[in-house]
Motif scaffolding. Structure first.
Motif, PDB file in Angstrom:
ATOM      1  N   LEU A 159       9.061  15.377 -24.235  1.00 46.88           N
ATOM      2  CA  LEU A 159       8.286  15.171 -23.023  1.00 46.88           C
ATOM      3  C   LEU A 159       7.001  14.403 -23.314  1.00 46.88           C
ATOM      4  CD1 LEU A 159       8.708  18.581 -21.150  1.00 46.88           C
ATOM      5  CD2 LEU A 159       9.753  16.390 -20.590  1.00 46.88           C
ATOM      6  N   GLN A 160       6.299  14.775 -24.379  1.00 42.52           N
ATOM      7  CA  GLN A 160       5.060  14.080 -24.741  1.00 42.52           C
ATOM      8  C   GLN A 160       5.330  12.617 -25.057  1.00 42.52           C
ATOM      9  OE1 GLN A 160       3.910  16.776 -27.916  1.00 42.52           O
ATOM     10  NE2 GLN A 160       2.178  17.520 -26.709  1.00 42.52           N
ATOM     11  N   ARG A 161       6.386  12.360 -25.825  1.00 39.80           N
ATOM     12  CA  ARG A 161       6.729  10.991 -26.232  1.00 39.80           C
ATOM     13  C   ARG A 161       7.024  10.102 -25.026  1.00 39.80           C
ATOM     14  NH1 ARG A 161       9.689  12.186 -30.921  1.00 39.80           N
ATOM     15  NH2 ARG A 161      11.433  12.811 -29.646  1.00 39.80           N
ATOM     16  N   ASN A 162       7.476  10.711 -23.937  1.00 39.43           N
ATOM     17  CA  ASN A 162       7.833   9.940 -22.745  1.00 39.43           C
ATOM     18  C   ASN A 162       6.794  10.023 -21.634  1.00 39.43           C
ATOM     19  OD1 ASN A 162      10.666   8.726 -23.127  1.00 39.43           O
ATOM     20  ND2 ASN A 162      10.765  10.760 -24.051  1.00 39.43           N
ATOM     21  N   GLY A 163       5.589  10.479 -21.973  1.00 45.40           N
ATOM     22  CA  GLY A 163       4.469  10.418 -21.045  1.00 45.40           C
ATOM     23  C   GLY A 163       4.232  11.637 -20.178  1.00 45.40           C
ATOM     24  N   PHE A 164       5.022  12.693 -20.324  1.00 49.05           N
ATOM     25  CA  PHE A 164       4.849  13.905 -19.519  1.00 49.05           C
ATOM     26  C   PHE A 164       3.805  14.809 -20.176  1.00 49.05           C
ATOM     27  CE2 PHE A 164       9.002  12.339 -18.338  1.00 49.05           C
ATOM     28  CZ  PHE A 164       8.998  12.476 -16.955  1.00 49.05           C
ATOM     29  N   THR A 165       2.557  14.400 -20.081  1.00 48.82           N
ATOM     30  CA  THR A 165       1.480  15.097 -20.780  1.00 48.82           C
ATOM     31  C   THR A 165       0.607  15.948 -19.860  1.00 48.82           C
ATOM     32  OG1 THR A 165       0.092  13.128 -20.555  1.00 48.82           O
ATOM     33  CG2 THR A 165       1.366  13.339 -22.594  1.00 48.82           C
ATOM     34  N   LEU A 166       0.700  15.750 -18.568  1.00 47.94           N
ATOM     35  CA  LEU A 166      -0.120  16.503 -17.619  1.00 47.94           C
ATOM     36  C   LEU A 166       0.531  17.870 -17.361  1.00 47.94           C
ATOM     37  CD1 LEU A 166      -2.615  16.265 -15.736  1.00 47.94           C
ATOM     38  CD2 LEU A 166      -1.040  15.468 -13.972  1.00 47.94           C
ATOM     39  N   ASN A 167      -0.260  18.919 -17.452  1.00 46.24           N
ATOM     40  CA  ASN A 167       0.228  20.293 -17.235  1.00 46.24           C
ATOM     41  C   ASN A 167       1.415  20.656 -18.116  1.00 46.24           C
ATOM     42  OD1 ASN A 167      -1.691  20.669 -15.133  1.00 46.24           O
ATOM     43  ND2 ASN A 167      -0.325  19.648 -13.708  1.00 46.24           N
ATOM     44  N   LEU A 168       1.442  20.137 -19.319  1.00 40.95           N
ATOM     45  CA  LEU A 168       2.524  20.422 -20.261  1.00 40.95           C
ATOM     46  C   LEU A 168       2.455  21.891 -20.668  1.00 40.95           C
ATOM     47  CD1 LEU A 168       4.827  18.997 -21.818  1.00 40.95           C
ATOM     48  CD2 LEU A 168       3.222  18.681 -23.681  1.00 40.95           C
ATOM     49  N   SER A 169       3.531  22.616 -20.457  1.00 37.98           N
ATOM     50  CA  SER A 169       3.511  24.044 -20.787  1.00 37.98           C
ATOM     51  C   SER A 169       4.896  24.538 -21.176  1.00 37.98           C
ATOM     52  CB  SER A 169       3.001  24.866 -19.600  1.00 37.98           C
ATOM     53  OG  SER A 169       3.898  24.776 -18.520  1.00 37.98           O
ATOM     54  N   ALA A 215       1.963   9.141 -12.004  1.00 39.04           N
ATOM     55  CA  ALA A 215       3.010   9.034 -10.985  1.00 39.04           C
ATOM     56  C   ALA A 215       3.466  10.443 -10.604  1.00 39.04           C
ATOM     57  CB  ALA A 215       4.193   8.229 -11.514  1.00 39.04           C
ATOM     58  N   PRO A 216       3.904  10.626  -9.362  1.00 37.80           N
ATOM     59  CA  PRO A 216       4.353  11.956  -8.929  1.00 37.80           C
ATOM     60  C   PRO A 216       5.769  12.266  -9.431  1.00 37.80           C
ATOM     61  CG  PRO A 216       4.533  10.418  -7.110  1.00 37.80           C
ATOM     62  CD  PRO A 216       3.909   9.670  -8.255  1.00 37.80           C
ATOM     63  N   VAL A 217       5.871  12.458 -10.743  1.00 36.00           N
ATOM     64  CA  VAL A 217       7.151  12.753 -11.379  1.00 36.00           C
ATOM     65  C   VAL A 217       6.948  13.933 -12.328  1.00 36.00           C
ATOM     66  CG1 VAL A 217       9.008  11.862 -12.856  1.00 36.00           C
ATOM     67  CG2 VAL A 217       7.861  10.337 -11.247  1.00 36.00           C
ATOM     68  N   VAL A 218       7.844  14.910 -12.265  1.00 38.05           N
ATOM     69  CA  VAL A 218       7.802  16.072 -13.151  1.00 38.05           C
ATOM     70  C   VAL A 218       9.132  16.175 -13.887  1.00 38.05           C
ATOM     71  CG1 VAL A 218       6.154  17.360 -11.745  1.00 38.05           C
ATOM     72  CG2 VAL A 218       8.587  17.670 -11.367  1.00 38.05           C
ATOM     73  N   ALA A 219       9.073  16.793 -15.076  1.00 36.26           N
ATOM     74  CA  ALA A 219      10.284  16.994 -15.861  1.00 36.26           C
ATOM     75  C   ALA A 219      10.264  18.391 -16.449  1.00 36.26           C
ATOM     76  CB  ALA A 219      10.378  15.954 -16.972  1.00 36.26           C
ATOM     77  N   GLU A 220      11.451  18.934 -16.646  1.00 36.29           N
ATOM     78  CA  GLU A 220      11.586  20.230 -17.291  1.00 36.29           C
ATOM     79  C   GLU A 220      12.815  20.205 -18.182  1.00 36.29           C
ATOM     80  OE1 GLU A 220      12.462  24.749 -15.935  1.00 36.29           O
ATOM     81  OE2 GLU A 220      10.674  23.798 -15.085  1.00 36.29           O
ATOM     82  N   ILE A 221      12.658  20.757 -19.367  1.00 38.16           N
ATOM     83  CA  ILE A 221      13.771  20.917 -20.297  1.00 38.16           C
ATOM     84  C   ILE A 221      13.923  22.406 -20.546  1.00 38.16           C
ATOM     85  CG2 ILE A 221      14.661  20.438 -22.605  1.00 38.16           C
ATOM     86  CD1 ILE A 221      13.066  17.799 -22.532  1.00 38.16           C
ATOM     87  N   ASP A 222      15.132  22.901 -20.345  1.00 36.35           N
ATOM     88  CA  ASP A 222      15.431  24.315 -20.503  1.00 36.35           C
ATOM     89  C   ASP A 222      16.274  24.503 -21.757  1.00 36.35           C
ATOM     90  OD1 ASP A 222      15.310  27.001 -19.244  1.00 36.35           O
ATOM     91  OD2 ASP A 222      17.497  26.788 -19.288  1.00 36.35           O
ATOM     92  N   ALA A 228      15.829  18.138 -16.414  1.00 41.26           N
ATOM     93  CA  ALA A 228      15.722  17.807 -14.997  1.00 41.26           C
ATOM     94  C   ALA A 228      14.467  16.970 -14.785  1.00 41.26           C
ATOM     95  CB  ALA A 228      15.656  19.064 -14.142  1.00 41.26           C
ATOM     96  N   VAL A 229      14.595  15.910 -14.007  1.00 40.63           N
ATOM     97  CA  VAL A 229      13.457  15.052 -13.678  1.00 40.63           C
ATOM     98  C   VAL A 229      13.461  14.862 -12.164  1.00 40.63           C
ATOM     99  CG1 VAL A 229      12.346  12.813 -14.030  1.00 40.63           C
ATOM    100  CG2 VAL A 229      13.653  13.856 -15.897  1.00 40.63           C
ATOM    101  N   SER A 230      12.292  15.072 -11.556  1.00 42.04           N
ATOM    102  CA  SER A 230      12.178  14.953 -10.106  1.00 42.04           C
ATOM    103  C   SER A 230      10.922  14.165  -9.755  1.00 42.04           C
ATOM    104  CB  SER A 230      12.100  16.348  -9.473  1.00 42.04           C
ATOM    105  OG  SER A 230      11.971  16.250  -8.082  1.00 42.04           O
ATOM    106  N   GLY A 231      11.030  13.324  -8.727  1.00 39.75           N
ATOM    107  CA  GLY A 231       9.878  12.538  -8.291  1.00 39.75           C
ATOM    108  C   GLY A 231      10.117  11.890  -6.946  1.00 39.75           C
ATOM    109  N   THR A 243      11.514   7.748 -11.275  1.00 43.83           N
ATOM    110  CA  THR A 243      12.193   9.010 -11.597  1.00 43.83           C
ATOM    111  C   THR A 243      13.434   8.754 -12.433  1.00 43.83           C
ATOM    112  OG1 THR A 243      11.376   9.971  -9.542  1.00 43.83           O
ATOM    113  CG2 THR A 243      13.206  11.100 -10.620  1.00 43.83           C
ATOM    114  N   TYR A 244      14.258   7.805 -12.026  1.00 40.26           N
ATOM    115  CA  TYR A 244      15.484   7.515 -12.766  1.00 40.26           C
ATOM    116  C   TYR A 244      15.177   6.921 -14.146  1.00 40.26           C
ATOM    117  CZ  TYR A 244      20.154   6.050 -13.965  1.00 40.26           C
ATOM    118  OH  TYR A 244      21.344   5.900 -14.618  1.00 40.26           O
ATOM    119  N   GLN A 245      14.175   6.068 -14.216  1.00 37.40           N
ATOM    120  CA  GLN A 245      13.783   5.489 -15.508  1.00 37.40           C
ATOM    121  C   GLN A 245      13.390   6.599 -16.486  1.00 37.40           C
ATOM    122  OE1 GLN A 245      10.333   2.953 -15.361  1.00 37.40           O
ATOM    123  NE2 GLN A 245      10.213   2.804 -17.568  1.00 37.40           N
ATOM    124  N   LYS A 246      12.564   7.546 -16.039  1.00 37.48           N
ATOM    125  CA  LYS A 246      12.124   8.639 -16.904  1.00 37.48           C
ATOM    126  C   LYS A 246      13.279   9.572 -17.247  1.00 37.48           C
ATOM    127  CE  LYS A 246       8.045   7.475 -17.781  1.00 37.48           C
ATOM    128  NZ  LYS A 246       7.702   7.194 -19.184  1.00 37.48           N
TER     129      LYS A 246
END
Length: 119
Positions: A50-60, A80-87, A98-101, A107-110
């Protein structure tokens, strides 16, 4: 015309008007994979992906009740208004992304970038 004669028409006319309300419908892309590693490896790898692909905001990281069984890592893009989650679910041997935006192109690119990652 007296005000009393206009009032019934005005009350009757209001329900005939329709307003076009803007609806935000997010785009959602999901994939799941078999996973045979430990929950800890999966969660650490997911966080790095997630960090490598820019998902750094509110990373938890959210752990399951039994941390050895896994949890999920989530984050947002800061620009951008895009969130991701890895379970990571060790109990069933599955990992999912899962990626949503709101912007389908971003969204599809991410989603595609995360789909190609290893964790």
């Amino acid at each position: 015309m007296s005000p009393l004669r206009i009032l019934p028409f005005a009350i009757f006319a209001i329900p005939l008007w329709t307003f076009d309300v803007a609806h935000s419908r997010p785009f959602l892309y999901i994939s799941s994979f078999t996973y045979g590693g430990s929950a800890k490896q999966c969660l650490e790898g997911a966080k790095t992906a997630l960090q490598r692909n820019g998902f750094t905001l509110n990373l938890s990281i959210q752990y399951y009740n039994n941390q050895s069984m896994g949890g999920s890592v989530s984050g947002s893009l800061p620009d951008a208004p895009v969130v991701a989650e890895i379970d990571c679910d060790k109990s069933i041997g599955v990992s999912a992304v899962a990626v949503s935006g709101l912007d389908n192109e971003v969204t599809y690119q991410k989603y595609t970038e995360l789909y190609k990652e290893k964790w």
